[in-house]
Scaffold this active site. Structure first.
Site, PDB file in Angstrom:
ATOM      1  CD  GLU A 197      -1.925  -2.332   1.484  1.00 46.37           C
ATOM      2  OE1 GLU A 197      -0.762  -2.650   1.853  1.00 46.37           O
ATOM      3  OE2 GLU A 197      -2.856  -3.148   1.465  1.00 46.37           O
ATOM      4  CG  HIS A 218     -10.508  -6.673   7.756  1.00 46.89           C
ATOM      5  ND1 HIS A 218      -9.506  -7.159   8.548  1.00 46.89           N
ATOM      6  CD2 HIS A 218     -10.123  -6.938   6.475  1.00 46.89           C
ATOM      7  CE1 HIS A 218      -8.563  -7.697   7.789  1.00 46.89           C
ATOM      8  NE2 HIS A 218      -8.901  -7.576   6.537  1.00 46.89           N
TER       9      HIS A 218
HETATM   10  C1  LIG Z   1      -2.286  -4.484   4.698  1.00 46.73           C
HETATM   11  C2  LIG Z   1      -3.288  -5.343   4.051  1.00 46.73           C
HETATM   12  N1  LIG Z   1      -3.513  -5.214   2.732  1.00 46.73           N
HETATM   13  C3  LIG Z   1      -4.430  -5.961   2.103  1.00 46.73           C
HETATM   14  C4  LIG Z   1      -5.151  -6.886   2.808  1.00 46.73           C
HETATM   15  C5  LIG Z   1      -6.231  -7.728   2.120  1.00 46.73           C
HETATM   16  N2  LIG Z   1      -5.770  -9.090   1.967  1.00 46.73           N
HETATM   17  C6  LIG Z   1      -6.051 -10.021   2.899  1.00 46.73           C
HETATM   18  S1  LIG Z   1      -5.323 -11.485   2.549  1.00 46.73           S
HETATM   19  C7  LIG Z   1      -4.649 -10.880   1.129  1.00 46.73           C
HETATM   20  C8  LIG Z   1      -3.815 -11.751   0.275  1.00 46.73           C
HETATM   21  C9  LIG Z   1      -2.646 -12.297   1.033  1.00 46.73           C
HETATM   22  O1  LIG Z   1      -1.893 -13.109   0.191  1.00 46.73           O
HETATM   23  P1  LIG Z   1      -0.728 -14.016   0.754  1.00 46.73           P
HETATM   24  O2  LIG Z   1       0.183 -13.177   1.578  1.00 46.73           O
HETATM   25  O3  LIG Z   1      -0.129 -14.735  -0.370  1.00 46.73           O
HETATM   26  O4  LIG Z   1      -1.450 -15.008   1.772  1.00 46.73           O
HETATM   27  P2  LIG Z   1      -2.510 -16.129   1.418  1.00 46.73           P
HETATM   28  O5  LIG Z   1      -3.860 -15.504   1.472  1.00 46.73           O
HETATM   29  O6  LIG Z   1      -2.192 -16.685   0.093  1.00 46.73           O
HETATM   30  O7  LIG Z   1      -2.339 -17.132   2.517  1.00 46.73           O
HETATM   31  C10 LIG Z   1      -4.988  -9.549   0.946  1.00 46.73           C
HETATM   32  C11 LIG Z   1      -4.580  -8.720  -0.179  1.00 46.73           C
HETATM   33  C12 LIG Z   1      -4.898  -6.992   4.183  1.00 46.73           C
HETATM   34  N3  LIG Z   1      -5.596  -7.839   4.934  1.00 46.73           N
HETATM   35  N4  LIG Z   1      -3.962  -6.243   4.764  1.00 46.73           N
END
Ligand SMILES: Cc1ncc(C[n+]2csc(CCOP(=O)(O)OP(=O)(O)O)c2C)c(N)n1
Ligand SMILES: Cc1ncc(C[n+]2csc(CCOP(=O)(O)OP(=O)(O)O)c2C)c(N)n1
Ligand SMILES: [Mg+2]
Ligand SMILES: [Mg+2]
Lengths: 343, 336, 336, 343
Positions: free
Chosen positions: D79, D148
């Site tokens: 971000e 959230h």
């Molecule tokens: C700072 C922040 N940005 C965006 C999100 C929204 N978000 C939640 S999970 C996710 C994807 C995470 O991907 P990854 O790190 O690969 O973990 P996975 O879900 O594959 O276990 C996103 C973008 C968040 N929770 N926190």
């Protein structure tokens, strides 16, 4: 002829903070300190480089010498990581005091403060505590421009889970910092950099000022001025000048911004019926509007005149000395506001 | 190097201007004339100029708290800069920004920046903009060794890689972040290697050698203009003065400073171009004189320039906002 | 692998418990029983268990939004977890945290975390604490491929390197962050290489192979316990379900899922230990049955458990705070 | 029999936002959109993966199809970098609309918003403009727990240089977003996720609601309720129930939180003499206390009763549905507050 009592020796705001850190570190070995250049020259083992800075304005100078580099730890420029490390260390048995150099840097690490430190205990159903202190500098007047001069402690007050304090004088700086370190909740400790060289009487040895208690450094019954940090001094100047025309001003020094000492504020408003709030933070969604809201919701019937606010304008802090001096509330503006409530 | 005489002269003039500007500030700060935090670039001139000598006004740079050198290298007017540092009305930012925020967007200078790591995200944005606007403009993102540890810097490198942005990341490794050597703050100590982890070409160059910098810069910038994405350059350099003016510099040794001063970028440049017969020493001397006069004039003008008007306290916050809300909840102070 | 039979059985039991827990949530979410955002770990079991099988209660882990597997692997009670996911009073967090914030500090589980990249700084802190308290405890920091781009993660790696902290960074590369493949989001696409830029040993392992994970984990953890600093492990794995429950999974293909399912970590574990005569199939079957019963019971109990009391809305914000200020500026609502 | 006018067709809040983005992108090719998964599956060129998500709750769905992936751009989870990229792009000729998925994520990128976007123009002496929109989701009620679900728009209001809007209905969502995109200052556009499926009449084609103007969706002369976003609906429910006992409620929907439409708020207070503020944000240093401060400083003499606030408590948002429902202000609490002002 006055004699200075030992218990009332005079030291500066900077020295008072240093002393509180020193005493608390001696008292409790779970207290550790870290931040950028809090000691200095961490790359070097040479004695001539030791404790080269003690923080950018020298507040932590000497502590590494007394307590060792194992407890006074320099960090890379990586506020999210090291402030988050403070949270993680606090959650697991330490009592860290970390330094966010200027409060305006909150934006590079805020998540660890508002979403981790502040919310953990609640999210975990009470099964965690975060005895963390974040020391940081506020205050305009240093010719340090927009990113190094603002005082957005209101942002920290907004988030449940945080406590926020802002001492206005050396004794409170010492006593509140000790209380903050002993407190089991995360505390944002706001040091006004313009006050560092200000001297004042400070008790020697252990000295604790409880969080959540305002002080009333000046009593009066015509008007209440609620002020924060450096603005307490501005309030005193205004009160002095008002006194010469017979106005008795009561000054409430909030000291703790969260929790607020609503009782002391309300008692004073009920006594004087007139309220002026002085805050060098920007006005929107601020501690100043909170105090006005407190009056509007809980003391309206006692108010003999509209509440008056004297704050910074809704602008960033300008660099130019003439502009910065016009930015910070002045005794003259406070006097005018008081006079308006008396009109 | 394929630089013509004019370019060499111009590069020298800019490096010399930076040195003169900074040495003068050092002196006048000690004299108590200058307000605020002032971070000087003296010693690092070859980096800013080596990079910016490849740029036009349509290209952008982002900078740091130590921004004077970047400004001058990018063509920002020294009179405006000096007035800004004194907080005067004719300053580049009308006195509102000061040393840490000098900017000139029209010249492609997106501002000195008081936040360590503040620049890289902005650089990505300017580069995205250059791309979307269909230009072949590039962005140079200057930052320090200390800043190479900041999350925003690292994120910026990754984003530039993902979006294949025309950015050149230039880490000015001057050895220290405040009192802290990069040998402590940079895990692994190899900053250029770190950039490779983001999948971009990365090179370390002698930042005291204008020609080495300019050559690496030329390649990186050409690559960016061709749309091939970001490059990382670690320029190893040194700051001659303290972190900021007033710093007692207790964290490093005089001998270390001397060893860098003995390889001074300006002397070496002069040595190279005169010994190779590219520019006459007399021409460089003339530049020295002209630059000294220019800076002297800038100081004189800044000292006598007017302060900003008090009204300007509340202008330029927004393009469009109700004036009454700039003094929200209170009476606008009466100025006398 | 030098794991004894008991450890193997225990590892299987935990992996099986995770799978059962997640499959059950998947089913019940579809039935509309479960509130909120629920991110399932099914498919990735070998990673959490491969790491945590080396840990004791004095060791810590930090987790992610996809935290159930980490919790179970670290020994958090499934009944409390299930009740938490249903928002009930006996939940691990008294119903206040939900799926995204399950924690059990006494078990060394520092919380699932709704912020991508929220964990690494906390992990550094717990590791610093372990060091300062004079223990040889370690911290495992789990995060995703998407999180490997977040500044906080990168800063955490650097800080752990600088402070030589006993942290193992475990990137669970399950291919996607929401809809986005790491092939897009990770500039250079090599996550393990990125960690090397921070000067730490880094290895990529097959995250579907419990033994490969456990071996890499063992080395990294031993290194951390010896005080030699952080290690990075990229575990290549896959999530069987969508990003969260309700996701239509339009960004990847069924065949890809099948190819990972055909290498399922539980089946492979079973195959390995039975074919090598380390554990009898019947013993594993018995575990399957016991786990199924445990989860069934957890759901039954969660469904019938009481909601938190309304008073608990304002408890646990602080250790010590004036109660009246929890309803600042207003009347505390009258509950009927 | 009612006929639906074409100009008053009914669409949801989500569709209204999507429509505004679509129209503004068609109107001005400097408008680009980026954020996490705003289109989806950015790694794939396959048609079957195209536009796989359109944002986590589908708000931007379809825009990549209409305007191309060159203008609807997926980002890594980073971000600070991509919101900062929005600032840099805005400063250099584009008009980016970037998505900060949830407002509670502000902590990972706040510096680029408060120290760069907000301060640049001022620090540069007016020689820059930052036409940036940051779309983000606020609102409790989604069972999404503490990180959230909160609504700390007050933090953005606090910082000079930012504008903040929070539409309560589909028409305003469309019109305010168009205005935000056309505005030359950085605007934080707060979408309440609980409202996405709410339908309402929305004008077709270009439709702009000016920033800084509150609306008065219900007129009355007994009491003023000032409300924000989803709380406007709560205010209407309270007003309906109060109407049955003869209380005429005026509702002021702030719509813009910065700048505030102080004229409309003050006019209503002066008319009714009674003020209740409803806000689902936490109470300290909030827009709610700002409205109370406005009354206390500029309309005190018109107030017939103390100001009443109805906000979330000073706690994080709890997960458990029963607790979350107790967290968000209810019509019952608003009715009680109104009755207290009438007592
Ligand atoms: C700072 C922040 N940005 C965006 C999100 C929204 N978000 C939640 S999970 C996710 C994807 C995470 O991907 P990854 O790190 O690969 O973990 P996975 O879900 O594959 O276990 C996103 C973008 C968040 N929770 N926190
Ligand atoms: C976010 C942030 N953290 C800390 C600081 C204080 N600070 C200003 S300059 C500086 C050192 C920067 O070091 P480096 O990046 O190497 O640049 P140099 O000063 O050597 O040019 C620090 C810590 C800051 N301005 N911003
Ligand atoms: Mg440096
Ligand atoms: Mg992933």
């Amino acid at each position: 002829m006055t004699t200075i009592e030992l218990s009332q020796r005079t030291i500066t705001y900077r020295e008072a903070i240093n002393e509180a850190l020193d005493l608390e570190m001696a008292r409790d070995d779970r207290v550790i300190l870290f931040g950028e250049d809090v000691s200095g020259a961490p790359h070097s083992e040479e004695e001539r480089h030791f404790d080269a800075w003690g923080g950018v304005l020298g507040v932590t100078k000497g502590l590494a010498g007394k307590h060792g580099r194992e407890r006074v730890i320099d960090t890379p420029i990586t506020e999210s990581a090291f402030i988050g490390a403070g949270v993680g260390a606090a959650a697991t048995g330490m009592r860290p005091v970390v330094e966010l150099m200027f409060i305006g840097f909150m934006g590079v690490c805020l998540d660890q403060i508002i979403n981790q430190a502040a919310k953990m205990r609640y999210m975990f159903g009470g099964k965690a505590k975060i005895p963390l202190v974040i020391r940081t500098m506020t205050g305009a007047g240093f010719r340090a421009a927009a990113q190094h001069s603002d005082s957005p402690y209101s942002t920290f007050c907004h988030f449940p889970g945080l406590k926020v304090v802002a001492p206005s004088n050396p004794a409170d700086a010492k006593g509140l910092l000790a209380a903050a370190i002993r407190d089991d909740d995360p505390v944002i400790f706001c040091e006004n950099k313009v006050l560092y060289d200000t001297p004042g009487p400070v008790p020697e040895g252990e000295y604790v000022v409880p969080l959540g208690e305002a002080s009333v450094p000046r009593e009066g019954d015509d008007v209440t001025i609620v002020a924060i940090s450096r603005m307490v001094g501005v309030a005193h100047q205004a009160a002095d000048s008002l006194a010469s025309s017979g106005v008795n001003t009561e000054i409430v020094d909030l000291r703790s911004l969260a929790p607020l000492d609503t009782d002391t504020v309300l008692a004073s408003i009920r006594k004087t019926g007139r309220l002026v709030v002085v805050d060098e933070d920007n006005p929107r969604c601020s501690v100043a509007t909170d105090i006005a809201a407190l009056a509007a919701t809980q003391a309206m019937e006692y108010l003999a005149a509209p509440v008056k606010l004297v704050t910074a304008p809704h602008t960033p802090v300008p660099f130019s000395p003439v502009l910065e001096d016009a930015y910070v509330p002045t005794p003259e503006r406070v006097v005018e506001a008081v006079r308006a409530t008396l009109a | 190097m394929d630089m013509d005489r004019n370019s060499l002269v111009e590069a020298y003039r800019r490096m010399r201007t930076i040195r003169e500007f900074e040495d003068r500030l050092h002196k006048d700060f000690a004299g108590g004339e200058i307000p605020g935090f002032v971070h000087l670039y003296a010693g690092e001139e070859a980096v800013a100029v080596g990079l910016c000598s490849h740029l036009g006004d349509g290209d952008f740079i982002t900078s740091t708290h130590r921004g004077h050198g970047h400004c001058i290298a990018k063509g920002v007017d020294t009179a405006g800069m000096m007035a800004e540092i004194y907080g005067k009305a004719p300053g580049s930012c009308n006195g509102k920004g000061g040393s840490m925020h000098i900017a000139d967007v029209d010249k492609g200078m997106l501002g000195a920046n008081g936040i360590v790591g503040g620049g890289p995200p902005l650089a990505c944005g300017a580069a995205l903009s250059a791309k979307k606007r269909g230009t072949d403009n590039v962005v140079i993102c200057f930052f320090g060794d200390g800043a190479s540890n900041q999350g925003t810097t690292l994120e910026g490198m990754n984003l530039a890689g993902v979006w294949k942005l025309p950015v050149v990341f230039v880490c000015e490794n001057n050895g220290y972040a405040e009192t802290t050597s990069y040998k402590y703050s940079v895990s692994g100590t190899d900053i250029a290697a770190r950039a490779r982890g983001f999948g971009m070409p990365s090179v370390a160059v002698d930042g005291l050698d204008f020609f080495a910098v300019a050559e690496a810069a030329g390649e990186a910038i050409a690559r960016a203009r061709r749309g091939e994405g970001p490059t990382f350059i670690e320029a190893q350099t040194y700051r001659y003065y303290g972190h900021f003016e007033g710093d007692s510099i207790a964290y490093r040794d005089r001998e270390e400073e001397e060893s860098f001063r003995s390889r001074d970028c300006l002397s070496r440049f002069r040595q190279t171009v005169t010994s190779q017969g590219l520019v006459e020493a007399a021409d460089l001397d003339a530049i020295d004189g002209a630059v000294a006069a220019e800076i002297e004039q800038a100081v004189t003008d800044a000292l006598s320039a007017p302060d900003p008007s008090l009204d300007s306290l509340t202008t330029d916050v927004y393009v469009d906002f109700p004036a009454s809300q700039l003094w929200m909840f209170q009476d606008e102070p009466v100025r006398v």
